[in-house]
Motif scaffolding. Sequence first.
Motif, PDB file in Angstrom:
ATOM      1  N   GLU A  15      -9.900   2.074 -15.846  1.00  0.00           N
ATOM      2  CA  GLU A  15      -9.978   1.065 -16.897  1.00  0.00           C
ATOM      3  C   GLU A  15      -9.988   1.727 -18.277  1.00  0.00           C
ATOM      4  OE1 GLU A  15     -12.628  -2.589 -15.569  1.00  0.00           O
ATOM      5  OE2 GLU A  15     -13.533  -0.682 -14.955  1.00  0.00           O
ATOM      6  N   LEU A  16     -10.794   2.774 -18.414  1.00  0.00           N
ATOM      7  CA  LEU A  16     -10.875   3.471 -19.695  1.00  0.00           C
ATOM      8  C   LEU A  16      -9.535   4.106 -20.064  1.00  0.00           C
ATOM      9  CD1 LEU A  16     -14.392   5.143 -19.393  1.00  0.00           C
ATOM     10  CD2 LEU A  16     -13.762   3.201 -20.839  1.00  0.00           C
ATOM     11  N   ILE A  17      -8.873   4.682 -19.080  1.00  0.00           N
ATOM     12  CA  ILE A  17      -7.570   5.311 -19.328  1.00  0.00           C
ATOM     13  C   ILE A  17      -6.572   4.256 -19.792  1.00  0.00           C
ATOM     14  CG2 ILE A  17      -5.595   6.445 -18.223  1.00  0.00           C
ATOM     15  CD1 ILE A  17      -7.749   7.856 -16.407  1.00  0.00           C
ATOM     16  N   GLY A  18      -6.549   3.130 -19.106  1.00  0.00           N
ATOM     17  CA  GLY A  18      -5.632   2.061 -19.490  1.00  0.00           C
ATOM     18  C   GLY A  18      -5.881   1.583 -20.913  1.00  0.00           C
ATOM     19  N   ARG A  19      -7.134   1.417 -21.268  1.00  0.00           N
ATOM     20  CA  ARG A  19      -7.469   0.979 -22.623  1.00  0.00           C
ATOM     21  C   ARG A  19      -7.164   2.069 -23.640  1.00  0.00           C
ATOM     22  NH1 ARG A  19     -13.367  -0.813 -21.676  1.00  0.00           N
ATOM     23  NH2 ARG A  19     -13.461  -0.362 -23.895  1.00  0.00           N
ATOM     24  N   ALA A  20      -7.446   3.329 -23.285  1.00  0.00           N
ATOM     25  CA  ALA A  20      -7.170   4.441 -24.201  1.00  0.00           C
ATOM     26  C   ALA A  20      -5.667   4.583 -24.430  1.00  0.00           C
ATOM     27  CB  ALA A  20      -7.755   5.744 -23.655  1.00  0.00           C
ATOM     28  N   VAL A  62      -8.530  17.469 -27.769  1.00  0.00           N
ATOM     29  CA  VAL A  62      -7.420  17.184 -28.690  1.00  0.00           C
ATOM     30  C   VAL A  62      -6.130  16.970 -27.903  1.00  0.00           C
ATOM     31  CG1 VAL A  62      -5.969  18.173 -30.517  1.00  0.00           C
ATOM     32  CG2 VAL A  62      -8.459  18.389 -30.636  1.00  0.00           C
ATOM     33  N   ARG A  63      -5.871  17.844 -26.943  1.00  0.00           N
ATOM     34  CA  ARG A  63      -4.671  17.704 -26.117  1.00  0.00           C
ATOM     35  C   ARG A  63      -4.693  16.387 -25.338  1.00  0.00           C
ATOM     36  NH1 ARG A  63      -3.124  23.530 -23.410  1.00  0.00           N
ATOM     37  NH2 ARG A  63      -3.311  24.775 -25.302  1.00  0.00           N
ATOM     38  N   LEU A  64      -5.867  16.026 -24.858  1.00  0.00           N
ATOM     39  CA  LEU A  64      -6.004  14.779 -24.111  1.00  0.00           C
ATOM     40  C   LEU A  64      -5.624  13.589 -24.979  1.00  0.00           C
ATOM     41  CD1 LEU A  64      -6.868  13.333 -21.525  1.00  0.00           C
ATOM     42  CD2 LEU A  64      -9.213  13.355 -22.403  1.00  0.00           C
ATOM     43  N   GLY A  65      -6.023  13.627 -26.238  1.00  0.00           N
ATOM     44  CA  GLY A  65      -5.677  12.546 -27.153  1.00  0.00           C
ATOM     45  C   GLY A  65      -4.173  12.370 -27.296  1.00  0.00           C
ATOM     46  N   ASP A  70       0.830   9.977 -21.386  1.00  0.00           N
ATOM     47  CA  ASP A  70       1.716  10.541 -20.370  1.00  0.00           C
ATOM     48  C   ASP A  70       1.090  10.564 -18.982  1.00  0.00           C
ATOM     49  OD1 ASP A  70       3.608  11.025 -22.342  1.00  0.00           O
ATOM     50  OD2 ASP A  70       2.869  13.057 -22.728  1.00  0.00           O
ATOM     51  N   TYR A  71      -0.219  10.316 -18.893  1.00  0.00           N
ATOM     52  CA  TYR A  71      -0.892  10.340 -17.593  1.00  0.00           C
ATOM     53  C   TYR A  71      -0.350   9.204 -16.729  1.00  0.00           C
ATOM     54  CZ  TYR A  71      -4.498  10.014 -14.039  1.00  0.00           C
ATOM     55  OH  TYR A  71      -5.163   9.938 -12.850  1.00  0.00           O
ATOM     56  N   GLN A  72       0.216   9.557 -15.590  1.00  0.00           N
ATOM     57  CA  GLN A  72       0.857   8.582 -14.712  1.00  0.00           C
ATOM     58  C   GLN A  72      -0.108   7.950 -13.715  1.00  0.00           C
ATOM     59  OE1 GLN A  72       4.158   7.691 -15.069  1.00  0.00           O
ATOM     60  NE2 GLN A  72       3.958   8.933 -16.914  1.00  0.00           N
ATOM     61  N   GLY A  73      -1.219   8.602 -13.432  1.00  0.00           N
ATOM     62  CA  GLY A  73      -2.180   8.065 -12.482  1.00  0.00           C
ATOM     63  C   GLY A  73      -1.812   8.335 -11.036  1.00  0.00           C
ATOM     64  N   ASN A  74      -0.876   9.246 -10.801  1.00  0.00           N
ATOM     65  CA  ASN A  74      -0.463   9.561  -9.434  1.00  0.00           C
ATOM     66  C   ASN A  74      -1.525  10.335  -8.670  1.00  0.00           C
ATOM     67  OD1 ASN A  74       1.973   8.338 -10.004  1.00  0.00           O
ATOM     68  ND2 ASN A  74       2.959  10.254 -10.585  1.00  0.00           N
ATOM     69  N   TRP A  80      -5.859  16.250 -13.051  1.00  0.00           N
ATOM     70  CA  TRP A  80      -4.988  16.371 -14.219  1.00  0.00           C
ATOM     71  C   TRP A  80      -5.729  17.046 -15.364  1.00  0.00           C
ATOM     72  CZ3 TRP A  80      -4.659  13.332 -18.934  1.00  0.00           C
ATOM     73  CH2 TRP A  80      -3.436  13.448 -19.604  1.00  0.00           C
ATOM     74  N   LEU A  81      -6.979  16.644 -15.563  1.00  0.00           N
ATOM     75  CA  LEU A  81      -7.804  17.213 -16.625  1.00  0.00           C
ATOM     76  C   LEU A  81      -8.108  18.686 -16.352  1.00  0.00           C
ATOM     77  CD1 LEU A  81      -9.176  16.296 -19.231  1.00  0.00           C
ATOM     78  CD2 LEU A  81     -11.161  15.640 -17.869  1.00  0.00           C
ATOM     79  N   TYR A  82      -8.320  19.030 -15.085  1.00  0.00           N
ATOM     80  CA  TYR A  82      -8.581  20.415 -14.705  1.00  0.00           C
ATOM     81  C   TYR A  82      -7.362  21.281 -15.000  1.00  0.00           C
ATOM     82  CZ  TYR A  82     -10.186  24.412 -12.000  1.00  0.00           C
ATOM     83  OH  TYR A  82     -10.583  25.669 -11.625  1.00  0.00           O
ATOM     84  N   ALA A  83      -6.184  20.781 -14.664  1.00  0.00           N
ATOM     85  CA  ALA A  83      -4.958  21.533 -14.957  1.00  0.00           C
ATOM     86  C   ALA A  83      -4.792  21.729 -16.456  1.00  0.00           C
ATOM     87  CB  ALA A  83      -3.747  20.802 -14.370  1.00  0.00           C
ATOM     88  N   MET A  84      -5.111  20.700 -17.218  1.00  0.00           N
ATOM     89  CA  MET A  84      -5.029  20.806 -18.677  1.00  0.00           C
ATOM     90  C   MET A  84      -6.026  21.861 -19.191  1.00  0.00           C
ATOM     91  SD  MET A  84      -5.384  17.744 -21.485  1.00  0.00           S
ATOM     92  CE  MET A  84      -4.159  16.749 -20.692  1.00  0.00           C
TER      93      MET A  84
END
Length: 143
Positions: A15-20, A62-65, A70-74, A80-84
Amino acid sequence: MTAMMLDDSEASDAELIGRARGGDRGAFGKLVERHYGFVYRAAYRWCGRKADAEDIAQDVCVRLGRAIRDYQGNGAFTTWLYAMTLNASRDMMRKRARDTAKADAYGAYASIAGEVPADDPADALWTAVRLLPDKQRDAVLLV
């Protein structure tokens, strides 16, 4: 406003990702707050220095912002965050290596003071892990 804060604290990552992704800064802030410790710990295990881990964690935020759209949610968000985080850690280490090489080329003495408490056996283990080749180190950190 209080109801919004309760919604953010109870909202799922999805939900947070979708809103962000839609530009909700509050949702993005809650997402960062929720996962900052995870990012910091992964960065610290990779680099072994508190100051560097803080720099990496801030860089990841900052990169996350920039990348949240681009996060697909797959896969899992934390994967994904760990890879980043690993990519940011590697980037910092490469930059440090370039800066050190430049300083050495000009005859400057470049040193980096380590932060290793003598009484924590886990630090000795993580120091040894950091000496492994990149792929082996990444495999150990994933486990």
